[in-house]
Structure formats: structure tokens, C-alpha cells
Design an enzyme around this catalytic site. Structure first.
Site, PDB file in Angstrom:
ATOM      1  CE  LYS A  90      -1.922  27.088  -3.334  1.00  0.00           C
ATOM      2  NZ  LYS A  90      -0.984  27.780  -2.258  1.00  0.00           N
ATOM      3  CB  THR A 110      -8.829   4.640   3.248  1.00  0.00           C
ATOM      4  OG1 THR A 110      -9.283   5.740   2.646  1.00  0.00           O
ATOM      5  CG2 THR A 110      -8.348   3.620   2.412  1.00  0.00           C
ATOM      6  CG  ASP A 154       9.393   8.890  -2.643  1.00  0.00           C
ATOM      7  OD1 ASP A 154       8.272   9.011  -2.750  1.00  0.00           O
ATOM      8  OD2 ASP A 154      10.208   9.325  -3.616  1.00  0.00           O
ATOM      9  CG  ASP A 170      -1.116  13.756   0.025  1.00  0.00           C
ATOM     10  OD1 ASP A 170      -2.234  13.547   0.922  1.00  0.00           O
ATOM     11  OD2 ASP A 170      -0.107  13.716   0.610  1.00  0.00           O
ATOM     12  CD  GLU A 229      -2.620   1.275   2.321  1.00  0.00           C
ATOM     13  OE1 GLU A 229      -2.715   0.710   3.366  1.00  0.00           O
ATOM     14  OE2 GLU A 229      -3.673   2.314   2.444  1.00  0.00           O
TER      15      GLU A 229
HETATM   16  C1  LIG Z   1      -4.712  11.822   1.551  1.00  0.00           C
HETATM   17  S1  LIG Z   1      -3.516  10.689   2.609  1.00  0.00           S
HETATM   18  C2  LIG Z   1      -4.579   9.127   2.127  1.00  0.00           C
HETATM   19  C3  LIG Z   1      -4.211   8.116   3.363  1.00  0.00           C
HETATM   20  C4  LIG Z   1      -4.893   6.813   3.282  1.00  0.00           C
HETATM   21  N1  LIG Z   1      -4.507   6.061   2.234  1.00  0.00           N
HETATM   22  C5  LIG Z   1      -6.345   7.015   3.356  1.00  0.00           C
HETATM   23  O1  LIG Z   1      -6.787   6.858   2.256  1.00  0.00           O
HETATM   24  O2  LIG Z   1      -6.817   7.474   4.457  1.00  0.00           O
HETATM   25  C6  LIG Z   1      -2.111  10.439   1.365  1.00  0.00           C
HETATM   26  C7  LIG Z   1      -1.003   9.911   2.039  1.00  0.00           C
HETATM   27  O3  LIG Z   1      -0.006   9.571   1.227  1.00  0.00           O
HETATM   28  C8  LIG Z   1       1.201   9.974   1.867  1.00  0.00           C
HETATM   29  N2  LIG Z   1       2.196  10.156   1.060  1.00  0.00           N
HETATM   30  C9  LIG Z   1       2.225  11.314   0.094  1.00  0.00           C
HETATM   31  N3  LIG Z   1       3.326  11.081  -0.867  1.00  0.00           N
HETATM   32  C10 LIG Z   1       4.059   9.856  -0.345  1.00  0.00           C
HETATM   33  C11 LIG Z   1       4.942   9.254  -1.159  1.00  0.00           C
HETATM   34  N4  LIG Z   1       5.807   9.693  -2.212  1.00  0.00           N
HETATM   35  N5  LIG Z   1       5.218   8.092  -0.578  1.00  0.00           N
HETATM   36  C12 LIG Z   1       4.654   7.460   0.611  1.00  0.00           C
HETATM   37  N6  LIG Z   1       3.508   8.128   0.914  1.00  0.00           N
HETATM   38  C13 LIG Z   1       3.073   9.201   0.593  1.00  0.00           C
HETATM   39  C14 LIG Z   1       0.764  11.151   2.811  1.00  0.00           C
HETATM   40  O4  LIG Z   1       1.783  11.361   3.774  1.00  0.00           O
HETATM   41  C15 LIG Z   1      -0.559  10.607   3.147  1.00  0.00           C
HETATM   42  O5  LIG Z   1      -0.324  10.035   4.489  1.00  0.00           O
END
Ligand SMILES: C[S@@+](CC[C@H](N)C(=O)[O-])C[C@H]1O[C@@H](n2cnc3c(N)ncnc32)[C@H](O)[C@@H]1O
Length: 272
Positions: free
Chosen positions: A161, A230, A134, A157, A82
């Protein structure tokens, strides 16, 4: 939501694995909001030198070996990854529901990784682990081709922007790396409550012969009817925002990099 109780680094270590080359906290920017009043668990350093990997990158050392899943989990079961698991609701519920599958969550924000790891550790789940890194780098450098059975990118995310869109985790290059990571017949699951981003993800995947679309739908049902998997899906459904979900199957076709919807550029890929 209840706060998970704090665990010591040693107690957490089996669920919060350290990957080579990962900075202690690789978060370049403030994390996106995930909920109010919830405290992150311990941030102290965790154990290092994992036996499931070769040497990490560094002066004079070779490139890292890919993750040996069977060593990491202690069994040869299929592995699902995931990307951006946030607080780990999906990882937790899936690991509980499917004990014969190993789950590996990658989260770039340390405090969310530790939050998710704590939830797994409290239940002593043997089939789920997390890493703070990452996800793009992990797929590029640490996941062996054909070694995973499913990849989940749920509510990534959106970086609204225009000038920030390059920060999105789901890009044509990431989709190609996910295709390489998947075994033939493996599944890539994507979901978003941002219609534009959902369209970008499905557009990229539909342009790749390495994937076959199994399903793609947008549903707007309330949380009681549609359920949620989620935290972000729950928020979207409570707000009445339509949620897009799609599943793609890895075909036997070579991996190509789809045109980037951001710049329209078409790149050929030589790796498979
Ligand atoms: C909008 S949240 C969604 C979290 C979860 N999947 C949910 O649906 O509740 C997106 C998550 O992806 C993480 N994230 C963003 N860029 C990432 C990356 N390059 N590698 C790993 N995680 C990342 C963020 O820190 C955040 O916790």
C-alpha cells in the site's frame, strides 16, 4: 519444512545475540506470512551484556560502541550481513558453504530470528549469528564504517500500500548506511520478486557514486532450473514470478544519499 527442535536459551545464546537498545520484540505490526503450520522455537529471554559491544544506550550511558566482529566471532574473517533473513535459509546454506566467512543475520521479528538461530545452533555453526533488531538502526548505530565485506537484502517486505511504503527497509538512507558499512570493494546484493521495488532499489544504487553496478538481471526460470537461495525466492519461482537480482560494488567515492523515489527530494549527505 521440518520444525527445528526447541533449544534452551543457553543453548541458543551463541547464535542469537542481544544488541543494546533492542526491545525484546521490536515488531510493531503482525509479521508477514512466511509459511503454514510452522511453530517458532523458544521465545524466552536470552542472555544479555554481550562482551563484543560497549555500553548500551540508556540513562547516563554513552552511545553504544559498534559491534567488534572479531570479538563476536572469535576470528578476523570477513563479515557478511543479511538484512531480514526470515527463517534463515540463505544464512544457513552460505555459512555451511563458506566456513571462512562470518555471517550475521538481522531480523526484526523475534520468532523468525529464533527459528533461524535454532537452525544454526543445531549444526553448531561457528560462523553465523543472528540478532533481533531493526536492521536500519543496526546499520546506523552499531556497524563500524568499512567493517563488512558484503550486505544482502533479499526479498525485503514490499509493503504494497502506498501509505505503508515508508516502512520499507531499503531506502536511500539505508543504502547510504550500507555503503558506509562496506569496505572498499565490498558487495551489496539485492533481490526481489516485486518488479517495482527491485526498480526502486536499483534506481537508488545507480544514483550513488559509492556503488558500481556489477550485475542486474531479472530471471523467470522455474525453480528446478533457476534454483533458489531463500524461502521467498522459492515461493516466487514456484509461482512463476520473475525475480530480480543485482550486485553492486562499493567504490572509493564518498557516500551520498540518492533522491528518494517516494518524494523526489534530493538530500546532501555530509557523513562518509
Ligand atoms: C519477505 S521476508 C524475506 C525473508 C528472506 N529474506 C527470504 O527471502 O526468504 C522479509 C523479512 O524481513 C524482515 N524485516 C522487515 N523489516 C525489517 C527490518 N527493518 N529489519 C530487519 N528485518 C526486517 C521481515 O520480518 C521478514 O522476515
Amino acid at each position: 519444512m521440518r520444525k527445528p527442535r526447541r533449544l534452551s536459551p543457553d543453548e541458543l545464546a551463541p547464535w542469537a545475540v542481544e544488541l543494546p537498545g533492542a526491545r525484546r520484540d521490536p515488531t510493531p505490526r503482525p509479521p508477514p506470512p512466511q509459511g503454514e503450520g510452522e511453530e517458532a522455537p523458544s521465545r524466552r529471554p536470552l542472555s544479555s551484556s554481550p562482551p563484543f559491544l560497549g555500553e548500551g544506550p540508556g540513562e547516563g550511558s554513552a552511545a553504544p560502541e559498534p559491534i567488534a566482529w572479531s570479538v563476536l566471532f572469535g576470528n578476523p574473517n570477513p563479515v557478511e550481513v543479511e538484512v531480514g533473513m526470515g527463517k534463515g535459509l540463505f544464512l544457513l546454506t552460505e555459512a555451511l558453504a563458506r566456513p571462512g566467512v562470518n555471517f550475521f543475520g538481522i531480523e526484526v521479528v523475534r520468532k523468525y530470528q529464533l527459528y533461524a538461530a535454532t537452525r544454526l545452533a543445531i549444526r553448531k555453526l561457528p560462523n553465523a549469528k543472528t540478532a533481533c533488531a531493526d536492521a536500519g538502526r543496526v546499520f546506523r548505530e552499531l556497524i563500524a564504517p568499512g567493517s563488512v565485506s558484503a550486505v544482502h537484502v533479499l526479498f525485503p517486505d514490499p509493503w504494497w500500500k502506498k501509505r505503508h511504503k515508508k516502512r520499507r527497509v531499503f531506502t536511500p538512507a539505508f543504502a547510504a548506511d550500507a555503503a558506509r558499512a562496506l569496505a572498499a570493494g565490498g558487495k551489496l546484493h539485492v533481490a526481489s520478486d516485486v518488479a517495482e521495488y527491485f526498480g526502486v532499489m536499483t534506481g537508488i544504487l545507480r544514483a550513488m557514486p559509492a556503488f558500481r553496478e556489477v550485475s542486474a538481471e531479472t530471471t523467470a526460470g522455474p525453480v528446478e532450473e533457476a534454483g533458489f537461495r531463500t524461502n521467498f525466492e522459492r515461493k516466487a519461482r514456484l509461482a512463476g514470478t520473475p525475480v530480480g537480482r543485482a550486485v553492486y560494488e562499493r567504490t572509493a567515492e564518498p557516500v551520498t544519499v540518492a533522491p528518494d523515489p517516494a518524494d523526489g527530494e534530493v538530500r546532501a549527505d555530509v557523513k562518509n
